[in-house]
Design an enzyme around this catalytic site. Sequence first.
Site, PDB file in Angstrom:
ATOM      1  N   ASP A  67     -15.624  41.096 -30.894  1.00 65.09           N
ATOM      2  CA  ASP A  67     -14.583  41.363 -29.899  1.00 65.09           C
ATOM      3  C   ASP A  67     -13.207  40.904 -30.353  1.00 65.09           C
ATOM      4  OD1 ASP A  67     -15.417  38.693 -29.763  1.00 65.09           O
ATOM      5  OD2 ASP A  67     -16.386  38.943 -27.825  1.00 65.09           O
ATOM      6  N   ASN A 136     -21.373  32.447 -17.981  1.00 66.81           N
ATOM      7  CA  ASN A 136     -21.779  33.433 -16.977  1.00 66.81           C
ATOM      8  C   ASN A 136     -22.767  34.461 -17.548  1.00 66.81           C
ATOM      9  OD1 ASN A 136     -20.197  34.959 -18.643  1.00 66.81           O
ATOM     10  ND2 ASN A 136     -18.753  35.635 -17.066  1.00 66.81           N
ATOM     11  N   HIS A 138     -22.346  36.106 -20.398  1.00 72.74           N
ATOM     12  CA  HIS A 138     -21.794  37.196 -21.207  1.00 72.74           C
ATOM     13  C   HIS A 138     -22.219  37.069 -22.667  1.00 72.74           C
ATOM     14  CE1 HIS A 138     -17.751  34.880 -21.875  1.00 72.74           C
ATOM     15  NE2 HIS A 138     -18.497  34.755 -22.962  1.00 72.74           N
ATOM     16  N   GLU A 143     -19.182  41.274 -19.620  1.00 74.90           N
ATOM     17  CA  GLU A 143     -19.231  40.394 -18.453  1.00 74.90           C
ATOM     18  C   GLU A 143     -20.316  40.870 -17.471  1.00 74.90           C
ATOM     19  OE1 GLU A 143     -17.725  37.765 -18.778  1.00 74.90           O
ATOM     20  OE2 GLU A 143     -15.576  37.890 -19.143  1.00 74.90           O
TER      21      GLU A 143
HETATM   22  C1  F6R Z   1     -17.070  35.349 -29.041  1.00 70.31           C
HETATM   23  C2  F6R Z   1     -17.822  35.940 -27.946  1.00 70.31           C
HETATM   24  C3  F6R Z   1     -18.269  35.154 -26.762  1.00 70.31           C
HETATM   25  C4  F6R Z   1     -18.703  33.718 -27.086  1.00 70.31           C
HETATM   26  C5  F6R Z   1     -19.094  32.977 -25.812  1.00 70.31           C
HETATM   27  C6  F6R Z   1     -19.458  31.534 -26.101  1.00 70.31           C
HETATM   28  O1  F6R Z   1     -16.782  36.305 -30.038  1.00 70.31           O
HETATM   29  O2  F6R Z   1     -18.067  37.103 -27.985  1.00 70.31           O
HETATM   30  O3  F6R Z   1     -19.341  35.830 -26.143  1.00 70.31           O
HETATM   31  O4  F6R Z   1     -19.773  33.738 -27.990  1.00 70.31           O
HETATM   32  O5  F6R Z   1     -18.020  33.005 -24.918  1.00 70.31           O
HETATM   33  O6  F6R Z   1     -18.328  30.865 -26.548  1.00 70.31           O
HETATM   34  P1  F6R Z   1     -18.373  29.362 -27.087  1.00 70.31           P
HETATM   35  O7  F6R Z   1     -19.137  29.392 -28.370  1.00 70.31           O
HETATM   36  O8  F6R Z   1     -16.921  28.994 -27.327  1.00 70.31           O
HETATM   37  O9  F6R Z   1     -19.036  28.549 -26.033  1.00 70.31           O
END
Ligand code: F6R
Length: 241
Positions: A67, A136, A138, A143
């Site tokens: 992303d 959440n 994701h 989302e």
């Molecule tokens: C990042 C992404 C997100 C993260 C998720 C966890 O490219 O796509 O899905 O993997 O938000 O983030 P952290 O590792 O910072 O807890």
Amino acid sequence: MDIIRVKDYDELSEKACKILTNEIKKSGSSVFGLATGSTPEGLYQQLIEKYKKGNISFADVTSFNLDEYVGLAADDPNSYRYYMDEKLFSHIDLPDEQAFLPNGIADDPDKECHDYEALIKDAGYIDLQVLGLGLNGHIGFNEPGTPVDRRTHVVDLDESTREANARFFNSLDDVPKKALTIGIGSIMESKKIVLLVSGEKKADAVKRLVNGEVSEDFPASILQKHNNVILIADEEALSKL
Ligand code: F6R
């Protein structure tokens, strides 16, 4: 879903590194799906160390990041392109033209998503997808409520996601409201998925991921239906299982 229980974050990073390096050794020309955020930072450090010791080469690897924020250019320190350059790409021999992220400042974001999807298809789809887990549920920036067959698309970020990521920005107001993300349908086409989860604050999410019902309300739950998922999680993250 195979669950690898590790003691702590260092061991999690080591285990993930071993899986990625084995994949490179096996095929050489692997196609990786990569994530940003805090969780994979240790993995990237370990990959850099392995590369510096001459144990692996990324010369024939192709990578696709999950992303990118809409509106952030590659030289913006909060863009995911910048993160990847800083934390991994600039330290290894992965050729620039084989390291893909969606372009956050594309004139036509919908066309950018379509083209990104086509690039993944041309590369023969993703061999090994690295994922982190959002509080959440994701995965990527898919989302809650995202249909499971969605391809790469533009998303409105949840307020909870913007708040969770505000730690990287000067203020919550600076966190973009939209992002480009690989869809759940695209993630599910990966041949293998390695999901990394660390820390107590993710314990409820891990419980729902493993034991909850498969539902669009908690996007990561769809991974229960993929036949090759390895969850690497530390004791704190697994504490509510
Ligand atoms: C990042 C992404 C997100 C993260 C998720 C966890 O490219 O796509 O899905 O993997 O938000 O983030 P952290 O590792 O910072 O807890």
